[in-house]
Design an enzyme around this catalytic site. Structure first.
Site, PDB file in Angstrom:
ATOM      1  N   SER A 148       0.778  -1.382   0.180  1.00  0.00           N
ATOM      2  CA  SER A 148      -0.053  -0.161   0.049  1.00  0.00           C
ATOM      3  C   SER A 148       0.828   1.875  -0.014  1.00  0.00           C
ATOM      4  CB  SER A 148      -0.728   0.026   1.505  1.00  0.00           C
ATOM      5  OG  SER A 148      -1.589   1.290   1.234  1.00  0.00           O
ATOM      6  N   TYR A 161      -1.990  -1.227  10.630  1.00  0.00           N
ATOM      7  CA  TYR A 161      -2.249  -1.685   9.479  1.00  0.00           C
ATOM      8  C   TYR A 161      -0.864  -0.889   8.510  1.00  0.00           C
ATOM      9  CZ  TYR A 161      -3.811  -0.871   3.930  1.00  0.00           C
ATOM     10  OH  TYR A 161      -3.750  -1.092   2.544  1.00  0.00           O
TER      11      TYR A 161
HETATM   12  P1  NAD Z   1     -11.217  -6.201  -0.109  1.00  0.00           P
HETATM   13  O1  NAD Z   1     -11.348  -6.126   1.178  1.00  0.00           O
HETATM   14  O2  NAD Z   1     -12.372  -5.638  -1.279  1.00  0.00           O
HETATM   15  O3  NAD Z   1     -11.049  -7.404  -0.198  1.00  0.00           O
HETATM   16  C1  NAD Z   1      -9.982  -8.017   0.637  1.00  0.00           C
HETATM   17  C2  NAD Z   1     -10.030  -9.958   0.716  1.00  0.00           C
HETATM   18  O4  NAD Z   1      -9.734 -10.436   1.753  1.00  0.00           O
HETATM   19  C3  NAD Z   1     -11.121 -10.397  -0.006  1.00  0.00           C
HETATM   20  O5  NAD Z   1     -11.746 -11.486  -0.441  1.00  0.00           O
HETATM   21  C4  NAD Z   1     -11.890 -11.117   1.653  1.00  0.00           C
HETATM   22  O6  NAD Z   1     -12.667 -12.327   1.991  1.00  0.00           O
HETATM   23  C5  NAD Z   1     -10.180 -11.793   2.376  1.00  0.00           C
HETATM   24  N1  NAD Z   1      -9.618 -12.026   3.350  1.00  0.00           N
HETATM   25  C6  NAD Z   1      -9.490 -10.535   4.855  1.00  0.00           C
HETATM   26  N2  NAD Z   1      -9.520 -11.718   5.306  1.00  0.00           N
HETATM   27  C7  NAD Z   1      -9.016 -13.180   5.066  1.00  0.00           C
HETATM   28  C8  NAD Z   1      -8.930 -14.431   5.686  1.00  0.00           C
HETATM   29  N3  NAD Z   1      -8.202 -13.897   6.830  1.00  0.00           N
HETATM   30  N4  NAD Z   1      -8.395 -15.281   4.868  1.00  0.00           N
HETATM   31  C9  NAD Z   1      -8.888 -15.078   4.094  1.00  0.00           C
HETATM   32  N5  NAD Z   1      -8.979 -13.985   2.832  1.00  0.00           N
HETATM   33  C10 NAD Z   1      -9.788 -13.341   3.935  1.00  0.00           C
HETATM   34  O7  NAD Z   1     -10.249  -5.262   0.254  1.00  0.00           O
HETATM   35  P2  NAD Z   1      -9.523  -4.774  -1.313  1.00  0.00           P
HETATM   36  O8  NAD Z   1      -9.693  -2.908  -0.813  1.00  0.00           O
HETATM   37  O9  NAD Z   1      -9.282  -4.519  -2.597  1.00  0.00           O
HETATM   38  O10 NAD Z   1      -8.568  -5.081  -0.680  1.00  0.00           O
HETATM   39  C11 NAD Z   1      -6.828  -6.077  -0.897  1.00  0.00           C
HETATM   40  C12 NAD Z   1      -5.127  -5.491  -0.736  1.00  0.00           C
HETATM   41  O11 NAD Z   1      -4.827  -3.928  -1.121  1.00  0.00           O
HETATM   42  C13 NAD Z   1      -5.089  -6.098   0.846  1.00  0.00           C
HETATM   43  O12 NAD Z   1      -4.385  -6.535   1.366  1.00  0.00           O
HETATM   44  C14 NAD Z   1      -5.270  -3.459   1.006  1.00  0.00           C
HETATM   45  O13 NAD Z   1      -4.785  -3.801   2.096  1.00  0.00           O
HETATM   46  C15 NAD Z   1      -4.859  -3.865   0.132  1.00  0.00           C
HETATM   47  N6  NAD Z   1      -5.130  -1.899  -0.345  1.00  0.00           N
HETATM   48  C16 NAD Z   1      -6.014  -1.496  -0.688  1.00  0.00           C
HETATM   49  C17 NAD Z   1      -6.306   0.078  -0.864  1.00  0.00           C
HETATM   50  C18 NAD Z   1      -7.724   0.010  -1.053  1.00  0.00           C
HETATM   51  O14 NAD Z   1      -7.606   1.870  -1.033  1.00  0.00           O
HETATM   52  N7  NAD Z   1      -8.419  -0.667  -1.451  1.00  0.00           N
HETATM   53  C19 NAD Z   1      -5.033   0.403  -0.787  1.00  0.00           C
HETATM   54  C20 NAD Z   1      -4.358  -0.309  -0.683  1.00  0.00           C
HETATM   55  C21 NAD Z   1      -3.433  -1.334  -0.487  1.00  0.00           C
END
Ligand code: NAD
Length: 266
Positions: A148, A161
């Site tokens: 991130s 985080y």
């Molecule tokens: P999201 O909530 O849409 O998806 C998260 C996914 O992780 C889902 O499929 C969920 O079922 C799965 N998950 C959660 N806990 C779990 C567990 N214990 N075991 C297995 N699966 C699990 O979130 P997202 O925004 O798509 O985030 C995905 C990644 O991207 C994360 O690592 C997040 O930190 C990173 N990220 C997101 C953003 C943003 O703005 N959305 C920015 C930077 C980084």
């Protein structure tokens, strides 16, 4: 993404947390490039089965699903062993599963700290540990860790985080060094704001707190952090992951790749 039609055919990709958001975007892009897919993440079993079958039909690749909980080392190891037996091992590991919780340090609940460190950081270690021997044996592998902008800079209220994502970048560099001559690269993608359920929750909370619309909260989020007033899409992050799997990227390793509308350029 044009890295050659179906350039990843014959490769198997595990994308953790791919039932939603960025993970699903990456899974779709890798499947589009011809990779077989092991989906993982939580959700309604019937919805996940529809997703799995839909991806297999749309991209004409094998798509399997594991419900392994990324907070549990034993389930991560079992998933890798199962993938070896049913899919022939993991060639591309995308550590993407992640959760968020927002509170000042003095109020940060211990259980939320432990869960975020387990899912966002320790799972990356356990996942790499499980797949590296197979990748070394094949002399080819790609590890892509979804970190991130918060892997490079901090924001208040996000102690666990930010600590986890900074840790992911360190781990990525260690893997890159250890695997430098094994045909395996390890890189991290550092997105800025991406409109997914993880961010929707934060937007909803802000809208409620300030009695504004979710759209207005989204504008505030972007303005506070990014020079560029737009969200990055899961599709764009998927394309970046496909590039990291290409032959052109074979000497790119240990790199945090920002895709963040200029967030960390400031
Ligand atoms: P999201 O909530 O849409 O998806 C998260 C996914 O992780 C889902 O499929 C969920 O079922 C799965 N998950 C959660 N806990 C779990 C567990 N214990 N075991 C297995 N699966 C699990 O979130 P997202 O925004 O798509 O985030 C995905 C990644 O991207 C994360 O690592 C997040 O930190 C990173 N990220 C997101 C953003 C943003 O703005 N959305 C920015 C930077 C980084």
């Amino acid at each position: 993404m044009s890295i050659g039609n179906k350039a990843l055919s014959g490769k198997v990709a595990l994308v953790t947390g791919s039932t939603s958001g960025i993970g699903l975007g990456i899974g779709r892009a890798l499947a589009g490039a011809g990779a077989d897919l092991l989906l993982n993440g939580f959700g309604d079993p019937a919805v996940i089965e529809t997703l799995r079958a839909g991806l297999a039909a749309e991209f004409a690749v094998r798509v399997a699903y594991s419900r392994a909980d990324m907070s549990k080392a034993s389930e991560i190891a079992a998933m890798a062993i199962e993938a070896e037996a049913s899919l022939g091992g993991i060639d591309i590991l995308v550590n993407n599963a992640g959760i968020q919780f927002v509170a000042p340090i003095e109020d940060f609940p211990e259980d939320r700290w432990n869960a975020i460190i387990a899912i966002n950081l320790s799972a990356v270690f356990h996942g790499m540990k499980a797949v590296i021997p197979g990748m070394k044996k094949k002399g080819w592998g790609r590890i892509i860790n979804v970190a991130s902008a918060h892997g490079l800079v901090a924001s208040g209220q996000k102690a666990a985080y930010v600590a986890a994502k900074h840790g992911v970048l360190g781990l990525t560099k260690v893997a890159a060094i250890e695997l430098a001559n094994a045909g395996v690269t390890a890189n991290a993608i550092c997105p800025g704001w991406v409109l997914t359920p993880l961010v929707d929750k934060q937007l909803g909370a802000r809208a409620k707190e300030e009695s504004i619309t979710v759209d207005a909260a989204a504008k505030e989020f972007l303005a506070e952090k990014q020079p560029m007033a737009q969200f990055t899409t899961p599709e764009a992050i998927g394309d970046l992951a496909v590039f990291l799997c290409s032959d052109a990227a074979r000497t790119m390793t240990g790199v945090p790749l920002s895709i963040d509308g200029g967030w960390v350029a400031q």
